[in-house]
Design an enzyme around this catalytic site. Structure first.
Site, PDB file in Angstrom:
ATOM      1  N   CYS A 141       0.782  -1.295  -0.096  1.00  0.00           N
ATOM      2  CA  CYS A 141       0.013  -0.117   0.011  1.00  0.00           C
ATOM      3  C   CYS A 141       0.752   1.121  -0.067  1.00  0.00           C
ATOM      4  O   CYS A 141       1.342   1.489   0.955  1.00  0.00           O
ATOM      5  CB  CYS A 141      -1.067   0.177   1.145  1.00  0.00           C
ATOM      6  SG  CYS A 141      -2.134   1.295   1.266  1.00  0.00           S
ATOM      7  N   CYS A 144      -0.675   4.170   1.968  1.00  0.00           N
ATOM      8  CA  CYS A 144      -0.401   4.040   3.410  1.00  0.00           C
ATOM      9  C   CYS A 144       1.208   4.224   3.779  1.00  0.00           C
ATOM     10  O   CYS A 144       1.111   4.852   4.957  1.00  0.00           O
ATOM     11  CB  CYS A 144      -0.807   2.565   3.901  1.00  0.00           C
ATOM     12  SG  CYS A 144      -2.058   1.909   2.978  1.00  0.00           S
ATOM     13  N   ASP A 145       2.036   3.855   3.193  1.00  0.00           N
ATOM     14  CA  ASP A 145       3.498   3.729   3.828  1.00  0.00           C
ATOM     15  C   ASP A 145       4.228   4.702   2.886  1.00  0.00           C
ATOM     16  O   ASP A 145       5.578   4.738   3.097  1.00  0.00           O
ATOM     17  CB  ASP A 145       3.812   2.290   3.833  1.00  0.00           C
ATOM     18  CG  ASP A 145       3.069   1.641   4.727  1.00  0.00           C
ATOM     19  OD1 ASP A 145       2.679   2.002   5.808  1.00  0.00           O
ATOM     20  OD2 ASP A 145       2.716   0.417   4.425  1.00  0.00           O
TER      21      ASP A 145
END
Ligand code: NAP
Length: 316
Positions: A141, A144-145
């Site tokens: 992701c 997300c990261d």
């Protein structure tokens, strides 16, 4: 078919709380079915791991993924949906009545109809040490990261739309983005390919896969690449690998009550959400190998609730 002791007798059970599950819950609850919704361990599904969503209609300024899912959850609850914070482990049909038995981490529940909306999980190639590395330089992701990897080299694995989208997004943070693909041609749409291939921060690495991960103090520090044509191996320094090699639908708990395609996506009948078992419906990414968008999942959740409502009426 199984026979077992059950905790409650429901009209409709919905399994999963992504956009499909919550939308099904909103529609079913408004129809007076008071559905019991199993949240699973990732309450709100994949969107709770994203940041801003810009393409969900109705939010011209965008909306944060967790907020959108929270709102959907509240909306369903307002109309009478009930939540059970349990993971479903299996689904079967009772021998005597043909009703469904949903077995969870907490017990067993009976229902006249069930909607499966369990989504899909990111796929990893299964290399040594992979499980321990997730969250320590290995992820699926970018939204997300990605922001954790500023001014360092990273790579994306895959040649589809997801890989290209992730690679483009990561150029906001990383010093360089290697796009590692096992062939010499991308699978992504032409527009997406053009965007990626003309970006000076993205370097395609053709005919290559990852052969091994290497760590320093538990965090990824480099990888070994293997050329899929020559078999030659070479090192590459990257601080994070973003895997984008597709998703595995979360459908195994449904056993042989559903038909699946070769990749495990649940096959529905015609253009509806019915599965091969009467009274059992599927919606969202678990039954969608193609679109996998929040809005298409929400639309499928709506259709599944309407299909289930009609089925229950026909059984009265
Ligand atoms: P995908 O299209 O199935 O692409 C997966 C990629 O991973 C392929 O390039 C595949 O290589 C590669 N791959 C698969 N297994 C591998 C392995 N074990 N090792 C190395 N590489 C591997 O998946 P996706 O990109 O997630 O897209 C899924 C669907 O969602 C598609 O229909 C896509 O169009 C859609 N989508 C749309 C958008 C958008 O429109 N904005 C964004 C994301 C996704 P091969 O090419 O050699 O098979």
């Amino acid at each position: 078919m199984v026979q077992c002791w059950v905790m409650s007798d429901e009209k409709l059970i919905i399994i999963g709380t992504g956009p499909a599950g919550y939308t099904a819950a909103i529609y079913a609850a408004r129809a007076g079915l008071s559905p019991l919704v199993f949240t699973g361990s990732q309450i709100g599904g994949q969107l709770t791991t994203t940041t801003e969503i810009e393409n969900f209609p109705g939010f011209p300024e965008g909306i944060m993924g967790p907020e959108l899912m929270f709102n959907m959850s509240q909306q369903a609850e307002k109309f009478g949906a009930r939540y059970a914070y349990e993971d479903v482990v299996s689904l079967a049909q009772e021998a005597c009545s043909g009703q469904f038995i949903v077995t969870t981490s907490g017990g067993a529940y009976k229902a006249q109809a069930v909607i499966i909306a369990t989504g899909a999980a990111a796929r990893y190639p299964g290399l040594e040490g992979e499980k321990e590395l997730i969250g320590h330089g290995l992820t699926a992701c970018a939204t997300c990261d990605g922001a954790f990897y500023r001014d360092v080299p990273v790579c994306v694995v895959g040649g589809g739309d997801s890989a290209c989208e992730e690679a483009s997004f990561l150029t906001r943070f990383a010093s360089k983005v290697y796009l590692i693909h096992r062939r010499d041609q991308l699978r992504a749409s032409v527009a997406m390919q053009e965007r990626v291939l003309k970006n000076p921060k993205i370097e395609p690495v053709w005919n290559s896969t990852i052969a091994a991960y290497h760590t320093t103090e538990g965090e990824l520090s480099s990888i070994t690449l293997r050329n899929t044509v020559s078999g030659e191996e070479s090192p590459l320094e990257v601080k994070c690998v973003f895997m984008a090699i597709g998703h595995t639908p979360n459908s195994s708990f449904a056993g042989n009550l559903v038909e699946r395609d070769a990749a495990g996506f649940i096959c529905t009948v015609g253009t509806g959400t019915a599965t091969k078992t009467p009274g059992l419906f599927a919606a969202g990414d678990v039954a969608d190998p193609t679109y996998r968008q929040a809005i298409s999942a929400a639309g499928a959740g709506c259709r599944a609730a309407l299909d289930a409502e009609r089925y229950l009426l026909s059984m009265e």
